[in-house]
Design a protein around this motif. Structure first.
Motif, PDB file in Angstrom:
ATOM      1  N   ALA A  28      89.016  63.540  41.517  1.00 57.98           N
ATOM      2  CA  ALA A  28      90.432  63.193  41.382  1.00 57.98           C
ATOM      3  C   ALA A  28      90.672  62.358  40.121  1.00 57.98           C
ATOM      4  CB  ALA A  28      90.912  62.440  42.617  1.00 57.98           C
ATOM      5  N   ALA A  29      89.750  61.435  39.836  1.00 63.44           N
ATOM      6  CA  ALA A  29      89.898  60.612  38.631  1.00 63.44           C
ATOM      7  C   ALA A  29      89.784  61.456  37.372  1.00 63.44           C
ATOM      8  CB  ALA A  29      88.853  59.502  38.627  1.00 63.44           C
ATOM      9  N   SER A  30      88.939  62.494  37.423  1.00 62.09           N
ATOM     10  CA  SER A  30      88.782  63.351  36.239  1.00 62.09           C
ATOM     11  C   SER A  30      90.041  64.161  35.966  1.00 62.09           C
ATOM     12  CB  SER A  30      87.590  64.286  36.426  1.00 62.09           C
ATOM     13  OG  SER A  30      87.869  65.298  37.371  1.00 62.09           O
ATOM     14  N   ARG A  31      90.814  64.417  37.015  1.00 65.69           N
ATOM     15  CA  ARG A  31      92.055  65.194  36.852  1.00 65.69           C
ATOM     16  C   ARG A  31      93.283  64.302  36.769  1.00 65.69           C
ATOM     17  NH1 ARG A  31      89.998  67.768  41.465  1.00 65.69           N
ATOM     18  NH2 ARG A  31      91.779  66.927  42.613  1.00 65.69           N
ATOM     19  N   SER A  32      93.097  63.015  36.879  1.00 69.52           N
ATOM     20  CA  SER A  32      94.215  62.080  36.971  1.00 69.52           C
ATOM     21  C   SER A  32      95.117  62.146  35.743  1.00 69.52           C
ATOM     22  CB  SER A  32      93.669  60.662  37.128  1.00 69.52           C
ATOM     23  OG  SER A  32      94.682  59.703  36.974  1.00 69.52           O
ATOM     24  N   LYS A  33      96.409  62.279  35.988  1.00 68.76           N
ATOM     25  CA  LYS A  33      97.388  62.268  34.905  1.00 68.76           C
ATOM     26  C   LYS A  33      98.459  61.229  35.200  1.00 68.76           C
ATOM     27  CE  LYS A  33      96.789  67.058  33.322  1.00 68.76           C
ATOM     28  NZ  LYS A  33      96.595  66.795  31.874  1.00 68.76           N
ATOM     29  N   LEU A  34      99.062  60.737  34.142  1.00 71.63           N
ATOM     30  CA  LEU A  34     100.062  59.683  34.260  1.00 71.63           C
ATOM     31  C   LEU A  34     101.466  60.264  34.139  1.00 71.63           C
ATOM     32  CD1 LEU A  34      98.266  57.129  31.945  1.00 71.63           C
ATOM     33  CD2 LEU A  34      98.327  57.105  34.434  1.00 71.63           C
ATOM     34  N   PRO A  35     102.431  59.726  34.900  1.00 68.30           N
ATOM     35  CA  PRO A  35     103.791  60.280  34.880  1.00 68.30           C
ATOM     36  C   PRO A  35     104.567  59.865  33.634  1.00 68.30           C
ATOM     37  CG  PRO A  35     103.686  58.381  36.334  1.00 68.30           C
ATOM     38  CD  PRO A  35     102.275  58.639  35.882  1.00 68.30           C
ATOM     39  N   LEU A  36     105.374  60.795  33.141  1.00 70.62           N
ATOM     40  CA  LEU A  36     106.274  60.515  32.023  1.00 70.62           C
ATOM     41  C   LEU A  36     107.704  60.847  32.428  1.00 70.62           C
ATOM     42  CD1 LEU A  36     104.497  61.978  28.834  1.00 70.62           C
ATOM     43  CD2 LEU A  36     104.635  59.588  29.546  1.00 70.62           C
ATOM     44  N   ASP A  37     108.630  60.007  31.984  1.00 69.99           N
ATOM     45  CA  ASP A  37     110.067  60.298  32.090  1.00 69.99           C
ATOM     46  C   ASP A  37     110.564  60.659  30.703  1.00 69.99           C
ATOM     47  OD1 ASP A  37     109.951  59.635  34.763  1.00 69.99           O
ATOM     48  OD2 ASP A  37     110.623  57.577  34.438  1.00 69.99           O
ATOM     49  N   ILE A  38     111.348  61.719  30.599  1.00 69.16           N
ATOM     50  CA  ILE A  38     111.871  62.148  29.300  1.00 69.16           C
ATOM     51  C   ILE A  38     113.398  62.234  29.384  1.00 69.16           C
ATOM     52  CG2 ILE A  38     111.899  63.960  27.545  1.00 69.16           C
ATOM     53  CD1 ILE A  38     109.097  64.730  28.349  1.00 69.16           C
ATOM     54  N   LEU A  39     114.033  61.544  28.468  1.00 68.98           N
ATOM     55  CA  LEU A  39     115.487  61.612  28.315  1.00 68.98           C
ATOM     56  C   LEU A  39     115.801  62.443  27.070  1.00 68.98           C
ATOM     57  CD1 LEU A  39     118.446  60.768  28.874  1.00 68.98           C
ATOM     58  CD2 LEU A  39     117.984  58.697  27.532  1.00 68.98           C
ATOM     59  N   VAL A  40     116.517  63.551  27.263  1.00 64.67           N
ATOM     60  CA  VAL A  40     116.893  64.441  26.155  1.00 64.67           C
ATOM     61  C   VAL A  40     118.357  64.174  25.793  1.00 64.67           C
ATOM     62  CG1 VAL A  40     117.023  66.819  25.338  1.00 64.67           C
ATOM     63  CG2 VAL A  40     115.291  66.179  27.045  1.00 64.67           C
TER      64      VAL A  40
END
Length: 508
Positions: free
Chosen positions: A416-428
């Motif tokens: 799970a740690a190897s696949r761990s990704k962090l969330p991003l918020d994008i304002l267009v």
């Protein structure tokens, strides 16, 4: 949940070992605040896999994105002919952005303070700092943290924390102990030419010996032949006390241990710290302590912290004894062995039978027969039949040395740690005649704003709808991020070429 168990604003750091990349992921994925690791040179764990510079850089990127730290060990004594090479190596580490370098050599420490004054230095336990005078000396050399000697009692730790201000103190709380004083043992050098102060300890204290008196040739009776082999340190029930006396960082030993060990031990200490954050009077559950025993133990001791003179050594076995799992009932001529269990048993578990003389059978369980039926697991109280390789007798004790369920859970956390990704918020932001604007934020206060090279125009065929922008913004590829939330602001029915949109996202 990250622990914030503290008094007077101080938060204790949980520091885990990483002998290789998998162990690094195990530490990160199970709640470590920081990791310590060695490079290919000048590390006191020469025989660990260790990290090349590319892997150290990967570790720094992974950790820093998650607001965690990486300390690199340069904790051997440096020979004169190595000094320039050591300085070049540490300069590279500084340029890479390591959070601290852990050092043993006092001459190197002095040189680093002169040459790289902004580099954060931690004094290794190999320096054997055990009193206030030693800590003050290192503070004057610019050292920010001291890893105190494992040979100190609870009162001695409290005294040094009280007397020396403007200094962080770190202590080992779990793992292997040295029979001698930290950083002062010459046993391996004398008997095998492999110096512990050069990262090559052969661990002669783990070997079998006989003790003779100075007056005769008859061996002195002892509980076991491994008379110099220490038990493993375990202070998981003393974390609250360590915090109260002023310890800043809790260190787990184990750069030579497998990644699953790092995962299980780190998770256990994380859980206790989190529990203390909620309730400072909480206690450690028997199940959690047993988890530590199941992954690896030579028996546990409170060490010098608790002045545990009786339990300090593990003279019967120098390696993992596992947990008691039952007794042999009988063994037939075809070596089918019936065992009455005191612990759960699963296919894939590892067992060892302690026979009365010689080396007992050690094996992986491939089949379990219970009342004549093949089963995948059995419960405490069951009498199971196993095919083993080797002889055992009625009454011989059985120990589980490999717990397949615990290992599978640990391996899952690493994956799970190897696949761990962090969330991003994008304002267009969309405004006709202006560049398309992306405001990208990670929820931790970090953000970046990028604009397209071209300007937005009225769309004739393919406007930038929410669906189109969602699909384009989700294309984050091999980055450590995923799109958590997309917001739109501005006008509708506008367009720019998709190539420009994709390039703007990549730049962000």
């Amino acid at each position: 949940m990250k622990s914030e168990f503290h008094t007077g604003g101080m938060i204790m750091e949980l520091l885990a070992p990483a002998g290789n990349w998998e162990a690094f992921l195990a530490a990160m994925g199970n709640g470590a605040d920081a990791v310590y690791l060695g490079g290919q040179s000048f590390s006191a764990r020469h025989y660990a896999e260790n990290f090349n510079k590319e892997r150290i850089d990967d570790a720094l990127s992974y950790a820093h994105l998650r607001k965690k730290k990486v300390y690199v060990t340069v904790n051997t004594l440096i020979a004169d002919h190595e000094f320039a090479m050591a300085l070049d190596y540490i300069w590279d580490l500084y340029q890479m952005g390591v959070d601290a370098v852990i050092v043993q050599d006092i001459g190197l420490t002095h040189a680093l303070r002169k040459l790289i004054p902004d580099l954060r230095l931690h004094a290794s336990t190999q320096m054997t700092v055990h009193n206030s005078a030693g800590a003050v000396l290192l503070r004057e050399e610019g050292v920010k943290r001291v890893v105190l000697a494992r040979e100190m009692s609870r009162d001695e730790l409290a005294k040094i924390c009280c007397e020396v201000k403007d200094m962080e103190f770190e202590v080992f709380v779990h793992g292997a102990l040295c029979y001698s004083y930290s950083g002062q043992c010459l046993f391996s050098s004398l008997v095998g030419g492999r110096s512990g102060n050069r990262g090559r300890c052969a661990q002669p204290c783990r070997l079998a010996y006989q003790l003779f008196s100075c007056t005769g040739d008859t061996p002195v009776a002892s509980e076991g032949r491994h008379i110099l082999s220490p038990a493993d340190l375990c202070l998981i029930e003393q974390l609250g006390d360590l915090q109260r006396i002023g310890i800043h960082s809790l260190k787990i030993e184990g750069r030579m241990k497998r990644a699953e060990y790092v995962a299980v031990v780190t998770r256990a200490y994380r859980e206790v710290l989190d529990s203390l954050a909620v309730d400072p009077g909480s206690t450690v559950s028997p199940e959690l302590k047993k988890r530590l025993e199941r992954i690896f133990n030579r028996n546990f001791t409170g060490g010098c912290f608790q002045m545990d003179r009786v339990g300090y050594l593990s003279p019967k076995r120098p390696n993992n004894r596992g947990i008691y799992a039952g007794r042999v009932v009988e063994q037939s001529r075809d070596i089918t062995t019936r065992i009455k269990l005191t612990e759960e048993l699963r296919v894939g578990d590892g067992l060892e039978i302690w026979v009365k003389k010689g080396q007992g059978p050690a094996f992986t369980v491939k089949d379990i027969l219970l009342q004549g039926k093949r089963v995948s697991q059995a419960e405490p109280g069951d009498i199971v039949s196993l095919k083993i390789e080797g002889r055992a007798g009625a009454g011989d004790r059985v120990f589980k040395t490999y717990d397949s369920e615990l290992m599978e859970d640990a391996q899952a956390s690493i994956e799970a740690a190897s696949r761990s990704k962090l969330p991003l918020d994008i304002l267009v932001s969309l405004q006709e005649g202006e560049p398309l604007s992306l405001l990208i934020s990670d929820g931790e206060g970090r953000q970046v704003k990028v604009k397209s090279p071209g300007r937005l125009q009225k769309a004739e065929k393919h406007p930038l709808t929410r669906e189109v922008l969602q699909e384009k913004m989700e294309r984050l590829g091999n980055t450590p991020f995923y799109l958590s939330h997309l917001s739109l602001m501005g006008e509708e029915n506008l367009m720019i070429p998709f190539s420009e949109l994709n390039e703007t996202r990549r730049r962000g």
